[in-house]
Design a protein around this motif. Structure first.
Motif, PDB file in Angstrom:
ATOM      1  N   ALA A 128     -13.672   7.059   4.891  1.00 47.58           N
ATOM      2  CA  ALA A 128     -12.469   7.287   4.088  1.00 47.58           C
ATOM      3  C   ALA A 128     -11.610   6.028   4.041  1.00 47.58           C
ATOM      4  CB  ALA A 128     -11.667   8.462   4.654  1.00 47.58           C
ATOM      5  N   PHE A 129     -11.471   5.345   5.181  1.00 49.14           N
ATOM      6  CA  PHE A 129     -10.720   4.097   5.205  1.00 49.14           C
ATOM      7  C   PHE A 129     -11.417   3.026   4.367  1.00 49.14           C
ATOM      8  CE2 PHE A 129      -8.326   5.084   9.311  1.00 49.14           C
ATOM      9  CZ  PHE A 129      -7.097   5.062   8.695  1.00 49.14           C
ATOM     10  N   LEU A 130     -12.726   2.939   4.476  1.00 49.39           N
ATOM     11  CA  LEU A 130     -13.469   1.927   3.732  1.00 49.39           C
ATOM     12  C   LEU A 130     -13.266   2.099   2.232  1.00 49.39           C
ATOM     13  CD1 LEU A 130     -15.519  -0.424   3.836  1.00 49.39           C
ATOM     14  CD2 LEU A 130     -17.341   1.297   3.732  1.00 49.39           C
ATOM     15  N   ALA A 131     -13.358   3.339   1.749  1.00 50.08           N
ATOM     16  CA  ALA A 131     -13.174   3.600   0.318  1.00 50.08           C
ATOM     17  C   ALA A 131     -11.757   3.269  -0.126  1.00 50.08           C
ATOM     18  CB  ALA A 131     -13.496   5.059   0.015  1.00 50.08           C
ATOM     19  N   SER A 132     -10.765   3.665   0.673  1.00 49.27           N
ATOM     20  CA  SER A 132      -9.372   3.417   0.320  1.00 49.27           C
ATOM     21  C   SER A 132      -9.064   1.925   0.297  1.00 49.27           C
ATOM     22  CB  SER A 132      -8.449   4.123   1.318  1.00 49.27           C
ATOM     23  OG  SER A 132      -7.098   3.759   1.115  1.00 49.27           O
ATOM     24  N   ARG A 133      -9.534   1.202   1.317  1.00 48.45           N
ATOM     25  CA  ARG A 133      -9.246  -0.229   1.399  1.00 48.45           C
ATOM     26  C   ARG A 133      -9.979  -0.999   0.302  1.00 48.45           C
ATOM     27  NH1 ARG A 133      -9.899   0.302   7.903  1.00 48.45           N
ATOM     28  NH2 ARG A 133      -7.747   0.883   8.340  1.00 48.45           N
ATOM     29  N   PHE A 134     -11.195  -0.558  -0.041  1.00 48.21           N
ATOM     30  CA  PHE A 134     -11.927  -1.228  -1.115  1.00 48.21           C
ATOM     31  C   PHE A 134     -11.198  -1.062  -2.449  1.00 48.21           C
ATOM     32  CE2 PHE A 134     -15.333  -1.129  -4.406  1.00 48.21           C
ATOM     33  CZ  PHE A 134     -15.688  -2.466  -4.327  1.00 48.21           C
ATOM     34  N   LYS A 135     -10.679   0.129  -2.688  1.00 48.68           N
ATOM     35  CA  LYS A 135      -9.920   0.367  -3.916  1.00 48.68           C
ATOM     36  C   LYS A 135      -8.697  -0.535  -3.980  1.00 48.68           C
ATOM     37  CE  LYS A 135      -7.517   4.052  -6.437  1.00 48.68           C
ATOM     38  NZ  LYS A 135      -7.116   5.488  -6.411  1.00 48.68           N
ATOM     39  N   GLN A 136      -7.983  -0.659  -2.875  1.00 47.38           N
ATOM     40  CA  GLN A 136      -6.813  -1.535  -2.843  1.00 47.38           C
ATOM     41  C   GLN A 136      -7.197  -3.000  -3.045  1.00 47.38           C
ATOM     42  OE1 GLN A 136      -4.789  -0.395   0.943  1.00 47.38           O
ATOM     43  NE2 GLN A 136      -2.989  -0.241  -0.370  1.00 47.38           N
ATOM     44  N   GLN A 137      -8.292  -3.416  -2.391  1.00 49.10           N
ATOM     45  CA  GLN A 137      -8.705  -4.808  -2.483  1.00 49.10           C
ATOM     46  C   GLN A 137      -9.152  -5.170  -3.897  1.00 49.10           C
ATOM     47  OE1 GLN A 137      -8.721  -7.299   0.084  1.00 49.10           O
ATOM     48  NE2 GLN A 137      -7.341  -5.796   0.974  1.00 49.10           N
ATOM     49  N   LYS A 138      -9.806  -4.243  -4.579  1.00 46.55           N
ATOM     50  CA  LYS A 138     -10.205  -4.488  -5.962  1.00 46.55           C
ATOM     51  C   LYS A 138      -8.974  -4.719  -6.837  1.00 46.55           C
ATOM     52  CE  LYS A 138     -13.743  -3.633  -7.980  1.00 46.55           C
ATOM     53  NZ  LYS A 138     -14.766  -4.498  -8.625  1.00 46.55           N
ATOM     54  N   ALA A 139      -7.927  -3.918  -6.601  1.00 45.07           N
ATOM     55  CA  ALA A 139      -6.690  -4.092  -7.364  1.00 45.07           C
ATOM     56  C   ALA A 139      -6.027  -5.424  -7.004  1.00 45.07           C
ATOM     57  CB  ALA A 139      -5.744  -2.931  -7.091  1.00 45.07           C
ATOM     58  N   LEU A 140      -6.118  -5.797  -5.724  1.00 42.21           N
ATOM     59  CA  LEU A 140      -5.502  -7.037  -5.266  1.00 42.21           C
ATOM     60  C   LEU A 140      -6.191  -8.258  -5.868  1.00 42.21           C
ATOM     61  CD1 LEU A 140      -3.398  -8.315  -3.412  1.00 42.21           C
ATOM     62  CD2 LEU A 140      -5.021  -8.108  -1.529  1.00 42.21           C
ATOM     63  N   ALA A 141      -7.496  -8.137  -6.110  1.00 43.44           N
ATOM     64  CA  ALA A 141      -8.249  -9.257  -6.667  1.00 43.44           C
ATOM     65  C   ALA A 141      -7.754  -9.633  -8.065  1.00 43.44           C
ATOM     66  CB  ALA A 141      -9.736  -8.915  -6.719  1.00 43.44           C
ATOM     67  N   ALA A 142      -7.203  -8.646  -8.793  1.00 42.35           N
ATOM     68  CA  ALA A 142      -6.619  -8.922 -10.114  1.00 42.35           C
ATOM     69  C   ALA A 142      -5.165  -9.327  -9.906  1.00 42.35           C
ATOM     70  CB  ALA A 142      -6.713  -7.686 -10.997  1.00 42.35           C
ATOM     71  N   ARG A 143      -4.935 -10.564  -9.497  1.00 44.10           N
ATOM     72  CA  ARG A 143      -3.619 -11.033  -9.083  1.00 44.10           C
ATOM     73  C   ARG A 143      -2.614 -10.994 -10.231  1.00 44.10           C
ATOM     74  NH1 ARG A 143      -4.553 -14.287  -4.381  1.00 44.10           N
ATOM     75  NH2 ARG A 143      -2.537 -15.286  -4.473  1.00 44.10           N
ATOM     76  N   ASP A 144      -1.404 -10.596  -9.891  1.00 47.17           N
ATOM     77  CA  ASP A 144      -0.292 -10.577 -10.834  1.00 47.17           C
ATOM     78  C   ASP A 144       0.190 -12.013 -11.054  1.00 47.17           C
ATOM     79  OD1 ASP A 144       2.106 -10.279 -12.199  1.00 47.17           O
ATOM     80  OD2 ASP A 144       2.724  -8.519 -11.063  1.00 47.17           O
ATOM     81  N   LEU A 145       0.083 -12.493 -12.276  1.00 45.32           N
ATOM     82  CA  LEU A 145       0.450 -13.874 -12.568  1.00 45.32           C
ATOM     83  C   LEU A 145       1.939 -14.138 -12.388  1.00 45.32           C
ATOM     84  CD1 LEU A 145      -1.749 -14.510 -15.749  1.00 45.32           C
ATOM     85  CD2 LEU A 145      -2.234 -15.161 -13.377  1.00 45.32           C
ATOM     86  N   PHE A 146       2.739 -13.076 -12.329  1.00 45.62           N
ATOM     87  CA  PHE A 146       4.187 -13.239 -12.207  1.00 45.62           C
ATOM     88  C   PHE A 146       4.663 -13.116 -10.760  1.00 45.62           C
ATOM     89  CE2 PHE A 146       3.323 -11.655 -16.495  1.00 45.62           C
ATOM     90  CZ  PHE A 146       3.940 -12.645 -17.252  1.00 45.62           C
ATOM     91  N   VAL A 147       3.720 -12.988  -9.820  1.00 44.47           N
ATOM     92  CA  VAL A 147       4.062 -12.891  -8.400  1.00 44.47           C
ATOM     93  C   VAL A 147       3.492 -14.101  -7.674  1.00 44.47           C
ATOM     94  CG1 VAL A 147       3.767 -11.552  -6.278  1.00 44.47           C
ATOM     95  CG2 VAL A 147       4.105 -10.367  -8.463  1.00 44.47           C
ATOM     96  N   ASP A 148       4.354 -14.869  -7.022  1.00 43.98           N
ATOM     97  CA  ASP A 148       3.914 -16.089  -6.342  1.00 43.98           C
ATOM     98  C   ASP A 148       3.230 -15.804  -5.011  1.00 43.98           C
ATOM     99  OD1 ASP A 148       4.878 -17.766  -8.354  1.00 43.98           O
ATOM    100  OD2 ASP A 148       6.877 -17.871  -7.443  1.00 43.98           O
ATOM    101  N   HIS A 149       3.650 -14.729  -4.334  1.00 51.83           N
ATOM    102  CA  HIS A 149       3.119 -14.451  -3.005  1.00 51.83           C
ATOM    103  C   HIS A 149       2.777 -12.965  -2.873  1.00 51.83           C
ATOM    104  CE1 HIS A 149       4.296 -18.421  -1.554  1.00 51.83           C
ATOM    105  NE2 HIS A 149       5.471 -18.225  -2.140  1.00 51.83           N
ATOM    106  N   VAL A 150       1.624 -12.696  -2.266  1.00 52.57           N
ATOM    107  CA  VAL A 150       1.221 -11.344  -1.894  1.00 52.57           C
ATOM    108  C   VAL A 150       1.016 -11.340  -0.380  1.00 52.57           C
ATOM    109  CG1 VAL A 150      -0.549  -9.552  -2.087  1.00 52.57           C
ATOM    110  CG2 VAL A 150       0.109 -10.873  -4.103  1.00 52.57           C
TER     111      VAL A 150
END
Length: 223
Positions: free
Chosen positions: A66-88
């Motif tokens: 369950a953790f693996l699936a949740s973290r993978f979903k978050q990481q996939k979203a994180l990979a598409a970086r917001d161009l208007f945010v300098d730091h994550v």
């Protein structure tokens, strides 16, 4: 003099540490200081977590998947970086899940986990810097008791010791990105502004390899 903040080369910082190390608190503080985006682990949404703390052997595999699936979903979203945010700033790394899995799983369960992890891991973004908050088991137990989560009320010191050893082994060999190891057992970066400022300076100074922040005696507290 302005307060120190994250430099431009650290677009993605991940804070790591064992349960109770203060990683979420530090991640929040760093994101706020830098005016960046905070990414927090969604641990409370894991439906198996309460049962895992009651019976590790019975619920370990379900909890880890369950953790693996949740973290993978978050990481996939994180990979598409917001161009208007300098730091994550994140309060975990994707590799964290694997550290826990090798503590809680055995045999065929580990092999199943490794297969799924191997499929997902190449898609996870690599941080520009990982900050590892290394802490003693006594300090971890102290912090866990302070935050008062019901499912952590009977936290086994032996389990925390296993995790500390597993984290130390992992980060001893870590080479995916620059790494700052912080001896956080006797510092209070939440209430001591000077300590937090110095920690931010140390974070900003890391350019490669593994660095260490061993706080001077003037910053250390008694626990």
């Amino acid at each position: 003099m302005p307060a120190p903040t994250l430099p431009a080369h650290l677009g993605y910082v991940a804070v790591e540490g064992v349960i109770g190390a203060g990683k979420t608190t530090l991640a929040r503080m760093l994101a706020e200081r830098a005016g960046g985006k905070l990414v927090e682990e969604e641990f409370e949404e894991n439906p198996f977590l309460d049962r895992f703390y009651g019976d590790r052997d019975r619920w370990a595999l379900q909890t880890q998947l369950a953790f693996l699936a949740s973290r993978f979903k978050q990481q996939k979203a994180l990979a598409a970086r917001d161009l208007f945010v300098d730091h994550v700033v994140s309060d975990y790394t994707f590799d964290k899940d694997r550290i826990f899995a090798h503590v809680t799983l055995d045999g065929d369960e580990v092999r199943l986990y490794e297969t799924l992890y191997g499929i997902m891991e190449p898609s996870a973004p690599v941080p520009d810097l990982v900050v590892y908050l290394r802490s003693s088991v006594d300090r971890l137990l102290h912090n866990v008791a302070l935050r008062g989560r019901s499912y952590e009320s009977n936290m086994d010191p032996a389990y925390l010791t296993e995790l500390v050893d597993a984290y130390d082994r992992y980060f001893f060999h870590y080479s995916k990105s620059p790494l700052l190891i912080v001896d956080s057992s006797r510092i209070d970066f939440v209430r001591e502004t000077a300590t937090f400022d110095e920690l931010v300076r140390q974070i900003g100074s890391v350019r490669g390899g593994t660095a260490y922040f061993n706080p001077p005696a003037t910053m250390q507290l008694a626990f």
